[in-house]
Scaffold this motif. Sequence first.
Motif, mmCIF file in Angstrom:
data_model
loop_
_atom_site.group_PDB
_atom_site.id
_atom_site.type_symbol
_atom_site.label_atom_id
_atom_site.label_comp_id
_atom_site.label_asym_id
_atom_site.label_seq_id
_atom_site.Cartn_x
_atom_site.Cartn_y
_atom_site.Cartn_z
ATOM 1 N N HIS A 91 0.868 -1.178 0.000
ATOM 2 C CA HIS A 91 0.000 0.000 0.000
ATOM 3 C C HIS A 91 0.904 1.226 0.000
ATOM 4 C CE1 HIS A 91 -3.287 2.741 0.643
ATOM 5 N NE2 HIS A 91 -2.693 3.224 1.730
ATOM 6 N N ARG A 92 0.892 1.934 -1.105
ATOM 7 C CA ARG A 92 1.745 3.108 -1.289
ATOM 8 C C ARG A 92 3.209 2.731 -1.011
ATOM 9 N NH1 ARG A 92 -0.745 8.801 0.158
ATOM 10 N NH2 ARG A 92 0.513 9.231 -1.686
ATOM 11 N N ASN A 93 3.857 3.345 -0.016
ATOM 12 C CA ASN A 93 5.261 3.017 0.254
ATOM 13 C C ASN A 93 5.409 1.996 1.386
ATOM 14 O OD1 ASN A 93 4.346 4.964 2.162
ATOM 15 N ND2 ASN A 93 6.469 5.456 2.709
ATOM 16 N N GLN A 94 4.346 1.226 1.652
ATOM 17 C CA GLN A 94 4.356 0.308 2.792
ATOM 18 C C GLN A 94 4.198 -1.141 2.343
ATOM 19 O OE1 GLN A 94 1.067 1.754 5.103
ATOM 20 N NE2 GLN A 94 1.944 3.805 5.333
ATOM 21 N N LEU A 95 4.962 -2.007 2.986
ATOM 22 C CA LEU A 95 4.809 -3.450 2.845
ATOM 23 C C LEU A 95 4.389 -3.988 4.203
ATOM 24 C CD1 LEU A 95 8.039 -4.405 0.823
ATOM 25 C CD2 LEU A 95 5.727 -4.109 -0.062
ATOM 26 N N THR A 96 3.280 -4.772 4.250
ATOM 27 C CA THR A 96 2.727 -5.246 5.521
ATOM 28 C C THR A 96 2.499 -6.744 5.450
ATOM 29 O OG1 THR A 96 1.583 -3.117 5.735
ATOM 30 C CG2 THR A 96 0.895 -4.888 7.218
ATOM 31 N N ASN A 97 2.839 -7.457 6.533
ATOM 32 C CA ASN A 97 2.617 -8.900 6.537
ATOM 33 C C ASN A 97 1.136 -9.210 6.709
ATOM 34 O OD1 ASN A 97 2.240 -8.337 9.265
ATOM 35 N ND2 ASN A 97 3.453 -10.085 9.986
ATOM 36 N N ALA A 98 0.770 -10.460 6.453
ATOM 37 C CA ALA A 98 -0.649 -10.851 6.445
ATOM 38 C C ALA A 98 -1.285 -10.699 7.819
ATOM 39 C CB ALA A 98 -0.782 -12.292 5.955
ATOM 40 N N GLU A 99 -0.515 -10.881 8.880
ATOM 41 C CA GLU A 99 -1.065 -10.788 10.236
ATOM 42 C C GLU A 99 -1.260 -9.336 10.688
ATOM 43 O OE1 GLU A 99 0.736 -14.544 9.415
ATOM 44 O OE2 GLU A 99 1.643 -12.545 9.424
ATOM 45 N N GLY A 100 -0.729 -8.382 9.938
ATOM 46 C CA GLY A 100 -0.850 -6.978 10.320
ATOM 47 C C GLY A 100 -0.046 -6.628 11.552
ATOM 48 N N THR A 101 1.104 -7.297 11.726
ATOM 49 C CA THR A 101 1.940 -7.047 12.899
ATOM 50 C C THR A 101 3.297 -6.447 12.550
ATOM 51 O OG1 THR A 101 2.770 -9.330 12.805
ATOM 52 C CG2 THR A 101 0.852 -8.904 14.219
ATOM 53 N N ILE A 102 3.746 -6.625 11.315
ATOM 54 C CA ILE A 102 5.064 -6.138 10.898
ATOM 55 C C ILE A 102 4.905 -5.376 9.586
ATOM 56 C CG2 ILE A 102 7.378 -6.792 10.131
ATOM 57 C CD1 ILE A 102 7.219 -9.190 11.980
ATOM 58 N N GLN A 103 5.597 -4.274 9.489
ATOM 59 C CA GLN A 103 5.493 -3.432 8.291
ATOM 60 C C GLN A 103 6.860 -2.830 7.974
ATOM 61 O OE1 GLN A 103 3.383 0.677 8.149
ATOM 62 N NE2 GLN A 103 1.798 -0.800 7.543
ATOM 63 N N LEU A 104 7.124 -2.682 6.686
ATOM 64 C CA LEU A 104 8.285 -1.937 6.210
ATOM 65 C C LEU A 104 7.781 -0.728 5.438
ATOM 66 C CD1 LEU A 104 10.646 -4.743 4.809
ATOM 67 C CD2 LEU A 104 10.877 -3.508 6.964
ATOM 68 N N ARG A 105 8.360 0.438 5.720
ATOM 69 C CA ARG A 105 8.013 1.652 4.985
ATOM 70 C C ARG A 105 9.250 2.133 4.236
ATOM 71 N NH1 ARG A 105 3.938 5.116 8.968
ATOM 72 N NH2 ARG A 105 2.677 3.320 9.609
ATOM 73 N N TYR A 106 9.061 2.376 2.961
ATOM 74 C CA TYR A 106 10.168 2.802 2.107
ATOM 75 C C TYR A 106 10.270 4.319 2.146
ATOM 76 C CZ TYR A 106 13.182 2.960 -2.031
ATOM 77 O OH TYR A 106 14.219 3.168 -2.898
#
Length: 205
Positions: free
Chosen positions: A152-167
């Motif tokens: 989503h936009r500059n974000q990568l999120t795992n399926a559980e919604g607990t870990i995210q990477l923002r570029y």
Amino acid sequence: MPAPLAPLSHPGEAPVLPALPGAPDPTALEFLITDAARRAHTFLTAEVGAGTGARANPFPFPGDDSPWHDAVRLAASHPGLTGRRTFSRQFAELARSVGHTPADLSRAAAAWRQGGEEGLATLESPWDPPAGPFDRARGALVAADLPRMTIHRNQLTNAEGTIQLRYGTDGRWYPYRSEPGGDDWWPEGEADVDPVGALAGVAEA
């Protein structure tokens, strides 16, 4: 004129100030004095290290000198003021002085510690980067047997919604964590140009 004295090895400490009726809070003044001394020491030691050549800007301070950015920098550089759920009186007053809640300031300070001004921008300003970095990042995560992430936009999120990477616009990946189903993202871990490296530290925590 005599040559200037060499900088001290470390910043000086604020004097102990008395509490006087009608005067500013001495603890707050001591805090500001300590911060000013630290910034001045950083400037002096950077100038000495740079020699007499062309000056680079040695200030590790925000390009945006708004009260909000200054408050975030202050909170980030003084860990004793920060928290996530409990806050000192001074921390709460600092947040209120710039029109934010203590939790807002705490989250922003965590982002500042993670990446300075770029870390704060990554927290506050989602953007639409080119597709290339995301495609390469997802491929690298799959190759490293790490969780598949949604975009989503500059974000990568795992399926559980607990870990995210923002570029970030600086080309680094900023790791975030949330409680399951909470959608309450906090900066956690170190930013890295390698998404696998950025994610691994958070995934192991």
